[in-house]
Design a protein around this motif. Structure first.
Motif, mmCIF file in Angstrom:
data_model
loop_
_atom_site.group_PDB
_atom_site.id
_atom_site.type_symbol
_atom_site.label_atom_id
_atom_site.label_comp_id
_atom_site.label_asym_id
_atom_site.label_seq_id
_atom_site.Cartn_x
_atom_site.Cartn_y
_atom_site.Cartn_z
ATOM 1 N N ALA A 76 0.777 -1.388 -0.047
ATOM 2 C CA ALA A 76 0.069 -0.017 0.090
ATOM 3 C C ALA A 76 0.919 1.245 0.033
ATOM 4 N N GLY A 77 1.986 1.248 0.791
ATOM 5 C CA GLY A 77 2.699 2.366 0.964
ATOM 6 C C GLY A 77 3.530 2.712 -0.730
ATOM 7 N N ALA A 78 3.951 1.648 -1.188
ATOM 8 C CA ALA A 78 4.537 1.753 -2.578
ATOM 9 C C ALA A 78 3.657 2.316 -3.594
ATOM 10 N N LEU A 79 2.357 1.831 -3.515
ATOM 11 C CA LEU A 79 1.152 2.360 -4.483
ATOM 12 C C LEU A 79 0.979 3.790 -4.155
ATOM 13 N N ILE A 80 0.693 4.237 -2.925
ATOM 14 C CA ILE A 80 0.287 5.535 -2.372
ATOM 15 C C ILE A 80 1.529 6.461 -2.833
ATOM 16 N N GLY A 81 2.753 6.089 -2.501
ATOM 17 C CA GLY A 81 4.025 6.739 -2.798
ATOM 18 C C GLY A 81 4.297 7.128 -4.108
ATOM 19 N N ASN A 82 4.069 6.091 -5.095
ATOM 20 C CA ASN A 82 4.309 6.181 -6.532
ATOM 21 C C ASN A 82 3.162 7.228 -7.330
ATOM 22 N N LEU A 83 1.809 6.944 -6.667
ATOM 23 C CA LEU A 83 0.930 7.856 -7.296
ATOM 24 C C LEU A 83 0.821 8.977 -6.814
ATOM 25 N N LEU A 84 1.010 9.364 -5.469
ATOM 26 C CA LEU A 84 0.640 10.705 -4.834
ATOM 27 C C LEU A 84 1.960 11.242 -4.121
ATOM 28 N N GLY A 85 2.988 10.470 -3.925
ATOM 29 C CA GLY A 85 4.262 10.974 -3.175
ATOM 30 C C GLY A 85 4.338 10.560 -1.939
ATOM 31 N N TRP A 86 5.443 10.824 -1.064
ATOM 32 C CA TRP A 86 5.383 10.206 0.174
ATOM 33 C C TRP A 86 4.496 10.751 1.390
ATOM 34 N N ARG A 87 4.229 12.238 1.079
ATOM 35 C CA ARG A 87 3.526 12.826 1.920
ATOM 36 C C ARG A 87 2.066 12.337 2.145
ATOM 37 N N ALA A 88 1.607 11.928 1.062
ATOM 38 C CA ALA A 88 0.385 11.026 0.948
ATOM 39 C C ALA A 88 0.269 9.859 1.770
ATOM 40 N N ILE A 89 1.610 9.161 2.384
ATOM 41 C CA ILE A 89 1.338 8.091 2.957
ATOM 42 C C ILE A 89 0.956 8.501 4.636
ATOM 43 N N PHE A 90 1.289 9.666 4.766
ATOM 44 C CA PHE A 90 1.116 9.917 6.124
ATOM 45 C C PHE A 90 -0.004 10.652 6.261
ATOM 46 N N ALA A 91 -0.557 11.365 5.296
ATOM 47 C CA ALA A 91 -1.857 11.733 5.250
ATOM 48 C C ALA A 91 -3.140 10.748 5.299
ATOM 49 N N THR A 92 -2.624 9.730 4.886
ATOM 50 C CA THR A 92 -3.191 8.421 4.757
ATOM 51 C C THR A 92 -3.716 7.840 6.026
ATOM 52 N N LEU A 93 -2.547 7.976 6.670
ATOM 53 C CA LEU A 93 -2.444 7.389 8.188
ATOM 54 C C LEU A 93 -3.520 8.265 8.752
ATOM 55 N N ALA A 94 -3.483 9.589 8.689
ATOM 56 C CA ALA A 94 -4.302 10.465 9.582
ATOM 57 C C ALA A 94 -5.740 10.337 9.235
ATOM 58 N N ALA A 95 -5.818 10.046 7.671
ATOM 59 C CA ALA A 95 -7.334 10.004 7.238
ATOM 60 C C ALA A 95 -7.803 8.605 7.887
ATOM 61 N N LEU A 96 -7.059 7.747 8.032
ATOM 62 C CA LEU A 96 -7.594 6.319 8.601
ATOM 63 C C LEU A 96 -8.024 6.463 9.981
ATOM 64 N N ALA A 97 -7.162 7.340 10.843
ATOM 65 C CA ALA A 97 -7.300 7.709 12.031
ATOM 66 C C ALA A 97 -8.433 8.240 12.731
ATOM 67 N N VAL A 98 -8.799 9.193 11.694
ATOM 68 C CA VAL A 98 -9.827 10.161 12.304
ATOM 69 C C VAL A 98 -11.160 9.540 12.447
ATOM 70 N N PRO A 99 -11.731 8.778 11.480
ATOM 71 C CA PRO A 99 -12.989 8.055 11.733
ATOM 72 C C PRO A 99 -12.771 7.313 12.797
ATOM 73 N N ALA A 100 -11.778 6.472 13.285
ATOM 74 C CA ALA A 100 -11.600 5.583 14.304
ATOM 75 C C ALA A 100 -11.560 6.470 15.755
ATOM 76 N N LEU A 101 -11.009 7.620 15.530
ATOM 77 C CA LEU A 101 -11.226 8.613 16.761
ATOM 78 C C LEU A 101 -12.462 9.169 17.149
ATOM 79 N N LEU A 102 -13.280 9.297 16.200
ATOM 80 C CA LEU A 102 -14.452 9.957 16.093
ATOM 81 C C LEU A 102 -15.342 8.829 16.716
ATOM 82 N N ASN A 103 -15.253 7.766 16.205
ATOM 83 C CA ASN A 103 -16.300 6.690 16.626
ATOM 84 C C ASN A 103 -15.721 6.286 18.011
ATOM 85 N N ALA A 104 -14.596 6.375 18.548
ATOM 86 C CA ALA A 104 -14.239 6.107 19.802
ATOM 87 C C ALA A 104 -14.806 7.304 20.756
ATOM 88 N N ALA A 105 -14.611 8.609 20.539
ATOM 89 C CA ALA A 105 -15.295 9.682 21.263
ATOM 90 C C ALA A 105 -16.596 9.522 21.549
#
Length: 401
Positions: A158-187
């Protein structure tokens, strides 16, 4: 045993949807980043050794942080520790994505690991609070371990695909995007589960380290997950380097081991009802040794293959799940009122055992072969089996009239 707050009313799928993302994200933050590591020194105008720190310090803080957040979760509660850790994970993932210098990037990675550590402690302490005496706990522990088996295989892809398509910064943006709904659900849905009154008692953690059961079952968890760690470390060299598998072919072969773990989880609850915690661990160790013996047969055939390397791992995968599904309940049985601290030391110690002993097995033996897996699994399984025998001997006088 202290009274606890009202038990969760979630169904098992709902509980997994609530808790599993935090367990997965903590590991994914390491594995999804691996494909871009070689390019990062040039991107951030730094040295490879500094970028290596973003990996090693993440692992260190992931383990050390648990020793801090375990006692905190016993005093403050599981919910605030989880929400604070998840918030830190989201913010630092976005910060890493926006970093312009290596020093700032390293700082964000360090705090990201601290947030991940808090998430892990709160999640597993909650599992202990809610499911310690319920059969669903066995299923949850088994599924958590099985899902984590997929992360090292699929995360880098997944990291290789995201990095190749959108650049390395998108990898960490993806982590944040995945964590946000989990955080809201927990809250919204995560209720406090810490036993009532533990914040006032402040029981010492020293009994944890003098408990034979804690050490035997923690070593058993280390045997199971460490065997998988050594397998993961050697599998690319064996299958790609020696057997000539393509990266995709390797990932598919690797995934079958994770599928074997998930399949075993389906029956784990029944196994525990029939054999108990000690019986499941004993049989798990027997499966590890059996799988190691089959790996040795394949290795002596001098021709790395799916049959000689992956199929024996299916046997070991069953042993791993049978073991890790119950070891937490065995190790933490005496410490319900300080479950956060006990969980923290449980995971910290096993991570040290796995990282040190597992790395030694891979480096001291031939990492292009199955011998590191064979040696690690056999040695730890024998030690755990001896420990179980000692526990049985200690329990006999207590059971006598």
């Amino acid at each position: 045993m202290p009274d606890t707050r009202p038990a969760w009313t979630f169904t098992l799928p709902a509980a997994l949807l609530l808790m599993a993302p935090f367990d997965i994200l903590a590991s994914l933050a390491m594995d999804i980043y691996l494909p871009v590591v070689p390019a990062m020194p040039g991107i951030l105008d730094t040295t490879p050794s500094v970028i290596q720190l973003t990996l090693s310090l993440y692992m260190v803080m992931l383990g050390v942080g648990q020793v801090i957040f375990g006692p905190l979760s016993d005093r403050l509660g599981r919910r605030p520790v989880l929400l604070a850790g998840a918030t830190a994970f989201v913010v630092t993932s976005l910060g890493a994505a926006c970093s312009q210098t290596a020093l700032i990037f390293l700082a964000f990675r360090l705090v990201q690991a601290i947030g991940a550590s808090a998430m892990l402690v709160a999640t597993f302490a909650t599992v202990r609070d809610v499911y310690a005496d319920r059969p669903e706990g066995v299923v949850i522990y088994g599924l958590f371990s099985s899902m984590l088996a997929f992360v090292p295989a699929l995360g880098p892809i997944a990291g290789a695909l995201i990095g190749n398509l959108l650049g390395w910064r998108a990898i960490f943006a993806t982590l944040a995007a995945l964590a946000v709904p989990a955080l809201l659900n927990a809250a919204i849905r995560w209720r406090e589960t810490r036993p009532i009154g533990t914040a006032r008692r402040h029981r010492s953690v020293l009994p944890i380290f003098t408990s034979p059961g804690f050490w035997v079952y923690t070593l058993a968890f280390s045997a199971g997950m460490g065997s998988f760690f050594v397998f993961f470390s050697t599998a690319p060299r064996v299958l790609i380097g020696q057997a000539g598998y393509s990266p995709i072919g390797f990932s598919l072969a690797f995934a079958t081991v994770a599928l074997a773990m998930i399949a075993t989880t389906r029956f784990a609850k029944g196994f525990v009802a029939r054999w108990g915690i000690a019986g499941c661990v004993a049989r798990g160790m027997a499966l590890l040794v059996t799988g190691a013996a089959l790996l040795a047969v394949g290795e002596l055939a001098r021709s790395p293959s799916f049959l000689g390397f992956i199929v024996p791992m299916w046997v070991m995968a069953a042993g791993i799940v049978l073991t890790v599904s119950v070891t937490a309940n065995g190790a933490l049985a005496e410490f319900d009122d300080i479950a956060g601290s006990a969980v923290a030391f449980y995971f910290c110690i096993q991570s040290l055992v796995v990282s040190i002993a597992g790395t030694l097995a891979v480096t001291c033996l031939d990492g292009d072969t199955a011998w590191p897996v064979i040696a690690y699994a056999t040695t730890t399984a024998v030690l755990v089996s001896a420990g179980l025998a000692l526990l049985r001997r200690r329990e006999r006088p207590d059971a006598a009239p």
